[in-house]
Design a protein around this motif. Structure first.
Motif, PDB file in Angstrom:
ATOM      1  N   ARG A 400       0.831  -1.203   0.000  1.00 13.90           N
ATOM      2  CA  ARG A 400       0.000   0.000   0.000  1.00 13.90           C
ATOM      3  C   ARG A 400       0.866   1.254   0.000  1.00 13.90           C
ATOM      4  NH1 ARG A 400      -5.176   1.615   1.400  1.00 13.90           N
ATOM      5  NH2 ARG A 400      -5.754  -0.137   0.082  1.00 13.90           N
ATOM      6  N   ALA A 401       1.918   1.266   0.805  1.00 13.71           N
ATOM      7  CA  ALA A 401       2.795   2.431   0.858  1.00 13.71           C
ATOM      8  C   ALA A 401       3.457   2.673  -0.484  1.00 13.71           C
ATOM      9  CB  ALA A 401       3.847   2.245   1.948  1.00 13.71           C
ATOM     10  N   ALA A 402       3.952   1.625  -1.125  1.00 12.70           N
ATOM     11  CA  ALA A 402       4.640   1.777  -2.403  1.00 12.70           C
ATOM     12  C   ALA A 402       3.728   2.384  -3.461  1.00 12.70           C
ATOM     13  CB  ALA A 402       5.180   0.422  -2.862  1.00 12.70           C
ATOM     14  N   ALA A 403       2.472   1.924  -3.506  1.00 15.42           N
ATOM     15  CA  ALA A 403       1.534   2.445  -4.502  1.00 15.42           C
ATOM     16  C   ALA A 403       1.223   3.920  -4.247  1.00 15.42           C
ATOM     17  CB  ALA A 403       0.248   1.617  -4.483  1.00 15.42           C
ATOM     18  N   VAL A 404       0.994   4.283  -2.991  1.00 20.83           N
ATOM     19  CA  VAL A 404       0.695   5.682  -2.663  1.00 20.83           C
ATOM     20  C   VAL A 404       1.905   6.567  -2.939  1.00 20.83           C
ATOM     21  CG1 VAL A 404       0.085   7.272  -0.798  1.00 20.83           C
ATOM     22  CG2 VAL A 404      -1.084   5.065  -0.990  1.00 20.83           C
ATOM     23  N   LEU A 405       3.087   6.106  -2.589  1.00 20.78           N
ATOM     24  CA  LEU A 405       4.308   6.877  -2.845  1.00 20.78           C
ATOM     25  C   LEU A 405       4.504   7.109  -4.334  1.00 20.78           C
ATOM     26  CD1 LEU A 405       6.556   5.025  -0.271  1.00 20.78           C
ATOM     27  CD2 LEU A 405       5.997   7.470  -0.173  1.00 20.78           C
ATOM     28  N   ALA A 406       4.228   6.086  -5.132  1.00 25.57           N
ATOM     29  CA  ALA A 406       4.355   6.243  -6.585  1.00 25.57           C
ATOM     30  C   ALA A 406       3.342   7.264  -7.101  1.00 25.57           C
ATOM     31  CB  ALA A 406       4.158   4.893  -7.271  1.00 25.57           C
ATOM     32  N   ASP A 407       2.117   7.213  -6.562  1.00 24.81           N
ATOM     33  CA  ASP A 407       1.104   8.177  -6.990  1.00 24.81           C
ATOM     34  C   ASP A 407       1.486   9.605  -6.581  1.00 24.81           C
ATOM     35  OD1 ASP A 407      -0.399   6.173  -8.105  1.00 24.81           O
ATOM     36  OD2 ASP A 407      -1.810   6.019  -6.434  1.00 24.81           O
ATOM     37  N   ARG A 408       2.273   9.733  -5.548  1.00 27.93           N
ATOM     38  CA  ARG A 408       2.754  11.047  -5.120  1.00 27.93           C
ATOM     39  C   ARG A 408       3.892  11.548  -6.013  1.00 27.93           C
ATOM     40  NH1 ARG A 408       1.811  14.556  -1.528  1.00 27.93           N
ATOM     41  NH2 ARG A 408       3.458  14.226  -0.004  1.00 27.93           N
ATOM     42  N   GLY A 409       4.408  10.666  -6.884  1.00 25.08           N
ATOM     43  CA  GLY A 409       5.461  11.072  -7.809  1.00 25.08           C
ATOM     44  C   GLY A 409       6.860  10.741  -7.351  1.00 25.08           C
ATOM     45  N   HIS A 410       7.001   9.979  -6.277  1.00 21.64           N
ATOM     46  CA  HIS A 410       8.327   9.619  -5.782  1.00 21.64           C
ATOM     47  C   HIS A 410       8.934   8.488  -6.612  1.00 21.64           C
ATOM     48  CE1 HIS A 410       7.948  12.287  -2.399  1.00 21.64           C
ATOM     49  NE2 HIS A 410       6.882  11.658  -1.926  1.00 21.64           N
ATOM     50  N   ASP A 411      10.247   8.379  -6.530  1.00 25.20           N
ATOM     51  CA  ASP A 411      11.006   7.296  -7.173  1.00 25.20           C
ATOM     52  C   ASP A 411      11.078   6.154  -6.155  1.00 25.20           C
ATOM     53  OD1 ASP A 411      12.816   5.625  -8.381  1.00 25.20           O
ATOM     54  OD2 ASP A 411      14.425   7.092  -8.528  1.00 25.20           O
ATOM     55  N   VAL A 412      10.327   5.079  -6.399  1.00 19.27           N
ATOM     56  CA  VAL A 412      10.102   4.058  -5.376  1.00 19.27           C
ATOM     57  C   VAL A 412      10.770   2.735  -5.763  1.00 19.27           C
ATOM     58  CG1 VAL A 412       8.366   2.819  -4.004  1.00 19.27           C
ATOM     59  CG2 VAL A 412       7.869   5.122  -4.859  1.00 19.27           C
ATOM     60  N   THR A 413      11.484   2.160  -4.792  1.00 24.40           N
ATOM     61  CA  THR A 413      12.059   0.823  -4.938  1.00 24.40           C
ATOM     62  C   THR A 413      11.529  -0.053  -3.811  1.00 24.40           C
ATOM     63  OG1 THR A 413      14.086   1.749  -5.893  1.00 24.40           O
ATOM     64  CG2 THR A 413      14.183  -0.524  -5.067  1.00 24.40           C
ATOM     65  N   LEU A 414      10.970  -1.197  -4.192  1.00 21.33           N
ATOM     66  CA  LEU A 414      10.396  -2.128  -3.222  1.00 21.33           C
ATOM     67  C   LEU A 414      11.268  -3.380  -3.144  1.00 21.33           C
ATOM     68  CD1 LEU A 414       7.975  -3.063  -1.396  1.00 21.33           C
ATOM     69  CD2 LEU A 414       6.980  -4.044  -3.474  1.00 21.33           C
ATOM     70  N   TYR A 415      11.672  -3.739  -1.920  1.00 19.23           N
ATOM     71  CA  TYR A 415      12.477  -4.934  -1.688  1.00 19.23           C
ATOM     72  C   TYR A 415      11.608  -6.017  -1.051  1.00 19.23           C
ATOM     73  CZ  TYR A 415      16.642  -2.025  -2.394  1.00 19.23           C
ATOM     74  OH  TYR A 415      17.601  -1.185  -2.914  1.00 19.23           O
ATOM     75  N   GLU A 416      11.576  -7.180  -1.684  1.00 20.26           N
ATOM     76  CA  GLU A 416      10.850  -8.325  -1.111  1.00 20.26           C
ATOM     77  C   GLU A 416      11.484  -9.617  -1.633  1.00 20.26           C
ATOM     78  OE1 GLU A 416       9.175 -11.049   0.637  1.00 20.26           O
ATOM     79  OE2 GLU A 416       8.438  -9.074   1.247  1.00 20.26           O
ATOM     80  N   PRO A 417      12.100 -10.395  -0.745  1.00 17.09           N
ATOM     81  CA  PRO A 417      12.789 -11.608  -1.199  1.00 17.09           C
ATOM     82  C   PRO A 417      11.840 -12.754  -1.550  1.00 17.09           C
ATOM     83  CG  PRO A 417      12.937 -11.423   1.177  1.00 17.09           C
ATOM     84  CD  PRO A 417      12.299 -10.159   0.696  1.00 17.09           C
ATOM     85  N   GLY A 418      10.635 -12.731  -1.011  1.00 16.62           N
ATOM     86  CA  GLY A 418       9.695 -13.822  -1.254  1.00 16.62           C
ATOM     87  C   GLY A 418       8.567 -13.393  -2.153  1.00 16.62           C
ATOM     88  N   GLU A 419       7.456 -14.083  -2.035  1.00 17.49           N
ATOM     89  CA  GLU A 419       6.272 -13.777  -2.832  1.00 17.49           C
ATOM     90  C   GLU A 419       5.632 -12.492  -2.334  1.00 17.49           C
ATOM     91  OE1 GLU A 419       1.974 -15.882  -3.989  1.00 17.49           O
ATOM     92  OE2 GLU A 419       3.525 -17.009  -2.895  1.00 17.49           O
ATOM     93  N   LEU A 420       5.261 -11.621  -3.264  1.00 16.89           N
ATOM     94  CA  LEU A 420       4.590 -10.395  -2.863  1.00 16.89           C
ATOM     95  C   LEU A 420       3.267 -10.733  -2.163  1.00 16.89           C
ATOM     96  CD1 LEU A 420       5.110  -8.052  -5.962  1.00 16.89           C
ATOM     97  CD2 LEU A 420       6.271  -7.946  -3.748  1.00 16.89           C
ATOM     98  N   GLY A 421       3.018 -10.034  -1.087  1.00 16.57           N
ATOM     99  CA  GLY A 421       1.826 -10.287  -0.291  1.00 16.57           C
ATOM    100  C   GLY A 421       2.140 -10.454   1.177  1.00 16.57           C
ATOM    101  N   GLY A 422       3.385 -10.825   1.488  1.00 16.64           N
ATOM    102  CA  GLY A 422       3.799 -10.933   2.876  1.00 16.64           C
ATOM    103  C   GLY A 422       2.925 -11.887   3.665  1.00 16.64           C
ATOM    104  N   ALA A 423       2.411 -11.427   4.805  1.00 20.04           N
ATOM    105  CA  ALA A 423       1.586 -12.273   5.672  1.00 20.04           C
ATOM    106  C   ALA A 423       0.279 -12.682   5.014  1.00 20.04           C
ATOM    107  CB  ALA A 423       1.302 -11.538   6.982  1.00 20.04           C
ATOM    108  N   LEU A 424      -0.117 -11.987   3.935  1.00 27.05           N
ATOM    109  CA  LEU A 424      -1.333 -12.380   3.235  1.00 27.05           C
ATOM    110  C   LEU A 424      -1.148 -13.692   2.481  1.00 27.05           C
ATOM    111  CD1 LEU A 424      -2.597  -8.988   1.745  1.00 27.05           C
ATOM    112  CD2 LEU A 424      -3.388 -10.167   3.807  1.00 27.05           C
ATOM    113  N   VAL A 425       0.081 -14.081   2.179  1.00 31.01           N
ATOM    114  CA  VAL A 425       0.307 -15.318   1.424  1.00 31.01           C
ATOM    115  C   VAL A 425      -0.117 -16.541   2.241  1.00 31.01           C
ATOM    116  CG1 VAL A 425       2.009 -16.757   0.268  1.00 31.01           C
ATOM    117  CG2 VAL A 425       2.087 -14.267  -0.007  1.00 31.01           C
ATOM    118  N   PRO A 426       0.431 -16.772   3.437  1.00 34.07           N
ATOM    119  CA  PRO A 426      -0.074 -17.916   4.212  1.00 34.07           C
ATOM    120  C   PRO A 426      -1.518 -17.726   4.677  1.00 34.07           C
ATOM    121  CG  PRO A 426       1.473 -16.626   5.536  1.00 34.07           C
ATOM    122  CD  PRO A 426       1.562 -16.117   4.128  1.00 34.07           C
TER     123      PRO A 426
END
Length: 636
Positions: A400-426
């Motif tokens: 959610r933060a990454a999407a809002v930051l991008a909409d604000r016009g920031h240069d955004v890099t997201l780091y995630e070693p596993g599947e996107l979704g975090g705790a939502l995956v299990p």
């Protein structure tokens, strides 16, 4: 399902004299956005105006109390009991019309379901709603026949006020356990006079209300009645009586039947949570529709366009959605444009709207929509200065933060070693969690459809400190507590990966959810909790109240007041020396907040701005992750 298959949602329709541009209706749903005297506020107008901008054909405004005696149900409820209410209601009508939608209003007498818990509480019989009695110690008073005629007159007066305010439709609430349902249901109607006993007697009040309204307002003023197909009580309203009532209502001049189900004592049927089926009242309206010639509105957990369209193809003339449009007021427009993954999905959690909304004495909110109830106040606008921002963690808060930051016009890099979704995956491994899976897919889509660089690696403090970022959001999630030698419940991806019998240690939401999932897959499961009860740590009320019953029905054994310390030779070892037999032991004993990454970053780059989000900051629910991330990111 592609956009073409959804075309049935967007065919024009008609209710009496009222022409609607499509078949999508916003269901009446209390917001507690009115003033305490029931008058309209700017917040209430903004809410309905924003809903209208989203494209539904008709908005039915929340239940409104019809008299100043005993009909008001809840705090900050909208009123239509006095002439003084008309100016504000007219303002609301004009704003919704200007935004492109038609507007109706629902009339209500709360009967025994008076959340305020204050006398007078008046209903059909001295049959209490245990919630009110246990909370406030108050029992209902039985309406006299003279008082019943006063109620009939109050409904007629209120309907005339709705017409004077220029609403396009009026609806009488005769479902969900409010006063008219108290008379309709044998479960709550034990009267022996002409308003009790036979179906004809129990239906008398509803039909008198309808007749009085029809005499008071012009015949071409569209008139809806909302019914519960049943209240789901064993001794409650049978569907055969609901069908017969619908026929009588049509003969009395009602233009549409709005069919849902349940009542507050069985809340899981009225505002069905994630473990209940979608479109759960469909069986009922499919029995009503062939027996009447007026249209039928289907309602109840029609959360996706696919479900809603399929319902229209097979059993209803219109669909009404409540929580789904709180989650995304643009539900209709996005569905019509085929932007299904852009729809913010209702996850049927009952958290923001009810548990920490109305139940807590606040206005209605929404877990997935932080702007619900505060429409237009929190726009996501371009930032004054473009910054390089890193987001560590691809769970709900990070996405959610990454999407809002991008909409604000920031240069955004997201780091995630596993599947996107975090705790939502299990959390979405179970078929019960189809709504939460929809949220996961939506959040991932929002990031992937924006100019966010996604790096499939773990964020390291040294690299982040050296890479020239202006700001780092740490959303790496909570750290699960463990037991020596015991596998974490969240790490099980497939029921085939465990062997029965299974012991799940921890009776919170994760433990109960895991136990239900494994029991459904055929495993012999025991759920063990150190405290006196499962789901006792301020879980959402529809989970805490009903899940224990579902677990019992699935054959899950529950052991409370039993602390497990680790593995024994043949199962889980308890603190008192017992061994609970198990071939598999899984731990779900809670989580700890905090992030080593945040501390390391502050040490490695003292001048770097570091913000923790979600469970890395404080353990909570999806509500906390999404709200916190939204408000933090829109300030960047």
């Amino acid at each position: 399902m592609d956009a073409m298959a959804l075309h049935t949602l967007f065919r024009p329709g008609r209710i009496g004299s009222l022409e609607l541009k499509n078949r999508v209706i916003k269901s009446p749903q209390t917001t507690a956005l009115a003033n305490q005297d029931g008058t309209v506020t700017q917040r209430l107008v903004n809410h309905y105006k924003r809903l209208a901008e989203g494209g539904p054909g008709l908005i039915i405004v929340e239940y409104s109390y019809v008299d100043d005696d005993a009909s008001k149900s809840i705090h900050a409820q909208l009123g239509i009991s006095r002439r003084e209410h008309i100016p504000g209601l007219g303002w609301l009508v004009d704003e919704v019309h200007a935004a492109g939608a038609k507007i109706g209003i629902q009339l209500e007498h709360c009967g025994r379901q008076k959340f305020l818990g204050t006398q007078p509480i008046k209903t059909a019989s001295d049959v209490s709603w245990d919630y009110v009695e246990s909370q406030y110690g108050e029992r209902p008073q039985v309406l006299t026949e003279e008082e019943i005629q006063g109620v009939v007159a109050a409904f007629a007066d209120a309907a005339e006020r709705a017409w004077l305010a220029r609403f396009d439709l009026v609806e009488v609430h005769a479902g969900h356990g409010y006063l008219l349902t108290n008379f309709l249901s044998p479960h709550t109607n034990k009267r022996t006079d002409r308003y009790g006993g036979s179906f004809e007697n129990r239906a008398r009040l509803t039909l008198e209300v309808v007749a009085a309204i029809r005499e008071r307002v012009p015949r071409d003023f569209p008139f809806s009645v909302r019914l519960s197909v049943t209240d789901y009580e064993e001794d409650g309203i049978p569907i055969e009586e609901t069908v017969r009532l619908a026929q009588l209502l049509e003969a009395a001049g009602v233009d549409v039947i709005h069919a849902s189900g349940g009542h507050h004592a069985l809340m899981e049927y009225e505002v069905s949570p994630w473990y209940m089926p979608r479109a759960l009242h469909r069986w009922g309206w499919e029995k009503i529709k062939p027996e009447v010639t007026i249209p039928v509105i289907g309602s109840g957990s029609l959360v996706t366009p696919e479900v809603a369209a399929e319902v229209l193809e097979n059993g209803a003339d219109f669909v009404s959605l409540g929580r789904a449009m709180l989650a995304d007021p643009d539900w209709t427009r996005k569905a019509q444009e085929g932007r299904l993954l852009d729809i913010v999905p209702c996850i049927r959690c009952n958290d923001g709207c009810l548990d920490r909304g109305l139940n807590a004495g606040r206005s209605t909110g929404c877990t997935v929509n932080p702007s619900m109830g505060e429409e237009y106040r929190y726009p996501v606008e371009p930032a004054a200065v473009r910054r390089r921002v890193a987001v560590a963690g691809g769970g709900p808060a990070g996405l959610r933060a990454a999407a809002v930051l991008a909409d604000r016009g920031h240069d955004v890099t997201l780091y995630e070693p596993g599947e996107l979704g975090g705790a939502l995956v299990p959390a979405t491994r179970s078929p019960y969690k189809q709504d939460l899976a929809a949220l996961r897919d939506h959040l991932v889509h929002q990031v992937r459809s924006r100019p966010v660089e996604i790096i499939a690696e773990r964020a390291e403090a040294s690299a982040l400190a050296e890479d020239g970022f202006d700001l780092v959001y740490v959303a790496t999630g909570a750290v699960p507590r463990t037991l020596p030698g015991v596998r974490l419940a969240r790490d099980v991806a497939d029921p085939k990966d465990v062997v029965s019998p299974v012991v799940v240690v921890g009776g919170g939401m994760t433990g109960a959810d895991t136990a239900l999932w494994l029991a459904d897959a055929g495993h012999d499961v025991t759920l063990v909790e150190a405290g006196p009860a499962i789901l006792a740590n301020r879980e959402v009320f529809t989970d805490a109240g009903v899940l224990p019953k579902i677990l019992a029905e699935k054959g899950v054994a529950v052991l409370t007041d039993t602390e497990v310390t680790g593995l024994g030779e043949d199962g889980a070892r308890a603190a008192d020396g017992r061994v609970i037999p198990a071939a598999t032991v899984l731990a779900a004993i809670g989580n700890d907040s905090g992030s080593e990454l945040a501390g390391a970053l502050r040490e490695a780059a003292p001048g770097l701005e570091v913000v923790t989000l979600g469970s890395a900051a404080r353990h909570g629910r999806v509500f906390d992750a999404l709200h916190g991330a939204f408000f933090e990111a829109r300030r960047a």
